[in-house]
Scaffold this motif. Structure first.
Motif, PDB file in Angstrom:
ATOM      1  N   GLY A  17      -5.145   2.433  -9.249  1.00  0.00           N
ATOM      2  CA  GLY A  17      -4.073   1.441  -9.283  1.00  0.00           C
ATOM      3  C   GLY A  17      -3.666   1.063  -7.865  1.00  0.00           C
ATOM      4  O   GLY A  17      -3.539   1.912  -6.991  1.00  0.00           O
ATOM      5  N   TRP A  18      -3.458  -0.225  -7.650  1.00  0.00           N
ATOM      6  CA  TRP A  18      -3.105  -0.714  -6.318  1.00  0.00           C
ATOM      7  C   TRP A  18      -1.720  -1.350  -6.331  1.00  0.00           C
ATOM      8  O   TRP A  18      -1.338  -2.007  -7.286  1.00  0.00           O
ATOM      9  CB  TRP A  18      -4.110  -1.766  -5.855  1.00  0.00           C
ATOM     10  N   ARG A  19      -0.988  -1.145  -5.232  1.00  0.00           N
ATOM     11  CA  ARG A  19       0.279  -1.858  -4.985  1.00  0.00           C
ATOM     12  C   ARG A  19       0.269  -2.284  -3.533  1.00  0.00           C
ATOM     13  O   ARG A  19      -0.202  -1.553  -2.670  1.00  0.00           O
ATOM     14  CB  ARG A  19       1.479  -0.941  -5.219  1.00  0.00           C
ATOM     15  N   PHE A  20       0.847  -3.429  -3.265  1.00  0.00           N
ATOM     16  CA  PHE A  20       0.878  -3.936  -1.903  1.00  0.00           C
ATOM     17  C   PHE A  20       2.308  -4.273  -1.529  1.00  0.00           C
ATOM     18  O   PHE A  20       3.082  -4.751  -2.352  1.00  0.00           O
ATOM     19  CB  PHE A  20      -0.024  -5.172  -1.775  1.00  0.00           C
ATOM     20  N   SER A  21       2.645  -3.993  -0.273  1.00  0.00           N
ATOM     21  CA  SER A  21       3.991  -4.293   0.202  1.00  0.00           C
ATOM     22  C   SER A  21       3.916  -4.632   1.682  1.00  0.00           C
ATOM     23  O   SER A  21       2.862  -4.530   2.308  1.00  0.00           O
ATOM     24  CB  SER A  21       4.917  -3.096  -0.028  1.00  0.00           C
ATOM     25  N   ARG A  22       5.047  -4.995   2.228  1.00  0.00           N
ATOM     26  CA  ARG A  22       5.085  -5.346   3.643  1.00  0.00           C
ATOM     27  C   ARG A  22       4.931  -4.099   4.489  1.00  0.00           C
ATOM     28  O   ARG A  22       5.531  -3.075   4.228  1.00  0.00           O
ATOM     29  CB  ARG A  22       6.385  -6.069   3.964  1.00  0.00           C
ATOM     30  N   THR A  33       5.473 -11.553   6.947  1.00  0.00           N
ATOM     31  CA  THR A  33       5.138 -12.542   5.919  1.00  0.00           C
ATOM     32  C   THR A  33       4.051 -12.088   4.956  1.00  0.00           C
ATOM     33  O   THR A  33       3.882 -12.700   3.903  1.00  0.00           O
ATOM     34  CB  THR A  33       4.667 -13.845   6.582  1.00  0.00           C
ATOM     35  N   SER A  34       3.293 -11.046   5.297  1.00  0.00           N
ATOM     36  CA  SER A  34       2.172 -10.679   4.420  1.00  0.00           C
ATOM     37  C   SER A  34       2.330  -9.265   3.889  1.00  0.00           C
ATOM     38  O   SER A  34       2.926  -8.405   4.532  1.00  0.00           O
ATOM     39  CB  SER A  34       0.851 -10.792   5.189  1.00  0.00           C
ATOM     40  N   GLN A  78      -3.793  -0.915   9.614  1.00  0.00           N
ATOM     41  CA  GLN A  78      -4.499  -2.136  10.009  1.00  0.00           C
ATOM     42  C   GLN A  78      -3.657  -3.372   9.715  1.00  0.00           C
ATOM     43  O   GLN A  78      -2.712  -3.330   8.939  1.00  0.00           O
ATOM     44  CB  GLN A  78      -5.831  -2.235   9.244  1.00  0.00           C
ATOM     45  N   ARG A  79      -4.027  -4.491  10.339  1.00  0.00           N
ATOM     46  CA  ARG A  79      -3.317  -5.752  10.084  1.00  0.00           C
ATOM     47  C   ARG A  79      -3.746  -6.367   8.760  1.00  0.00           C
ATOM     48  O   ARG A  79      -2.980  -7.059   8.113  1.00  0.00           O
ATOM     49  CB  ARG A  79      -3.618  -6.745  11.198  1.00  0.00           C
ATOM     50  N   SER A  80      -4.975  -6.113   8.366  1.00  0.00           N
ATOM     51  CA  SER A  80      -5.539  -6.764   7.196  1.00  0.00           C
ATOM     52  C   SER A  80      -5.351  -5.904   5.943  1.00  0.00           C
ATOM     53  O   SER A  80      -5.523  -4.690   5.981  1.00  0.00           O
ATOM     54  CB  SER A  80      -7.029  -6.995   7.451  1.00  0.00           C
ATOM     55  N   GLN A  81      -5.007  -6.562   4.828  1.00  0.00           N
ATOM     56  CA  GLN A  81      -4.854  -5.840   3.563  1.00  0.00           C
ATOM     57  C   GLN A  81      -6.187  -5.247   3.125  1.00  0.00           C
ATOM     58  O   GLN A  81      -6.247  -4.116   2.628  1.00  0.00           O
ATOM     59  CB  GLN A  81      -4.334  -6.791   2.476  1.00  0.00           C
ATOM     60  N   LEU A  82      -7.266  -5.970   3.346  1.00  0.00           N
ATOM     61  CA  LEU A  82      -8.588  -5.493   2.953  1.00  0.00           C
ATOM     62  C   LEU A  82      -8.948  -4.206   3.701  1.00  0.00           C
ATOM     63  O   LEU A  82      -9.417  -3.239   3.109  1.00  0.00           O
ATOM     64  CB  LEU A  82      -9.647  -6.564   3.226  1.00  0.00           C
ATOM     65  N   ARG A  83      -8.694  -4.175   5.017  1.00  0.00           N
ATOM     66  CA  ARG A  83      -9.000  -2.974   5.789  1.00  0.00           C
ATOM     67  C   ARG A  83      -8.092  -1.817   5.377  1.00  0.00           C
ATOM     68  O   ARG A  83      -8.518  -0.660   5.368  1.00  0.00           O
ATOM     69  CB  ARG A  83      -8.866  -3.258   7.283  1.00  0.00           C
ATOM     70  N   ASN A  84      -6.842  -2.105   5.030  1.00  0.00           N
ATOM     71  CA  ASN A  84      -5.945  -1.048   4.557  1.00  0.00           C
ATOM     72  C   ASN A  84      -6.401  -0.516   3.207  1.00  0.00           C
ATOM     73  O   ASN A  84      -6.251   0.671   2.922  1.00  0.00           O
ATOM     74  CB  ASN A  84      -4.508  -1.555   4.489  1.00  0.00           C
TER      75      ASN A  84
END
Length: 140
Positions: A17-22, A33-34, A78-84
């Motif tokens: 399961g994935w969650r994304f936040s600032r 902003t991302s 990392q700056r990128s969501q993909l790399r994180n």
């Protein structure tokens, strides 16, 4: 994308399961902003990818990290969501591989050698003498 932990264990992507936040990490104004921080959760207790022995071992070894049988790993380096996301997958794989690795050999209890005991007692005596010499002279 499935996570291959060992040759015998591959966790299907459907169980992750994935969650994304600032993120508070690097990125300057871009951070505000991302949603680049990635949080990966995996339910150890309910996973169908594990054998009973693996499940018991993971629940035992990772008991301090689990919340209701679920392991959570986050990455915001990392700056990128993909790399994180990739970093979080690597972290989870390392944690699971370390927990599933066999225990090392047990320590055989040993006694200190006669020489080491003698040296320790001599050092204690010397230290005692140093402290005794620091005291004020008594009225004898």
């Amino acid at each position: 994308m499935d996570l291959e932990v060992t040759l015998k264990l591959t966790i299907p992507a459907a169980e992750l399961g994935w969650r994304f936040s600032r993120s508070s990490g690097p990125g300057g104004q871009h951070v505000n902003t991302s949603d680049s921080r990635a949080e990966l959760t995996w339910d150890v207790a309910a996973s169908k990818a594990l054998s009973d022995e693996q499940r018991e071992r993971l629940l035992d070894k990772l008991s301090g990290r689990l919340i209701d049988g679920t392991l959570t790993v986050s990455a915001s380096e990392q700056r990128s969501q993909l790399r994180n996301r990739e970093t979080a997958l690597e972290k989870l794989g390392q944690i699971l591989a370390a927990a599933l690795a066999p225990d090392g050999p047990k320590r055989r209890p040993t006694k200190p050698t006669r020489g080491s005991q003698k040296r320790r007692l001599e050092a204690k005596g010397q230290r005692s003498q140093v402290k005794k010499n620091r005291q004020r002279p008594g009225f004898e």
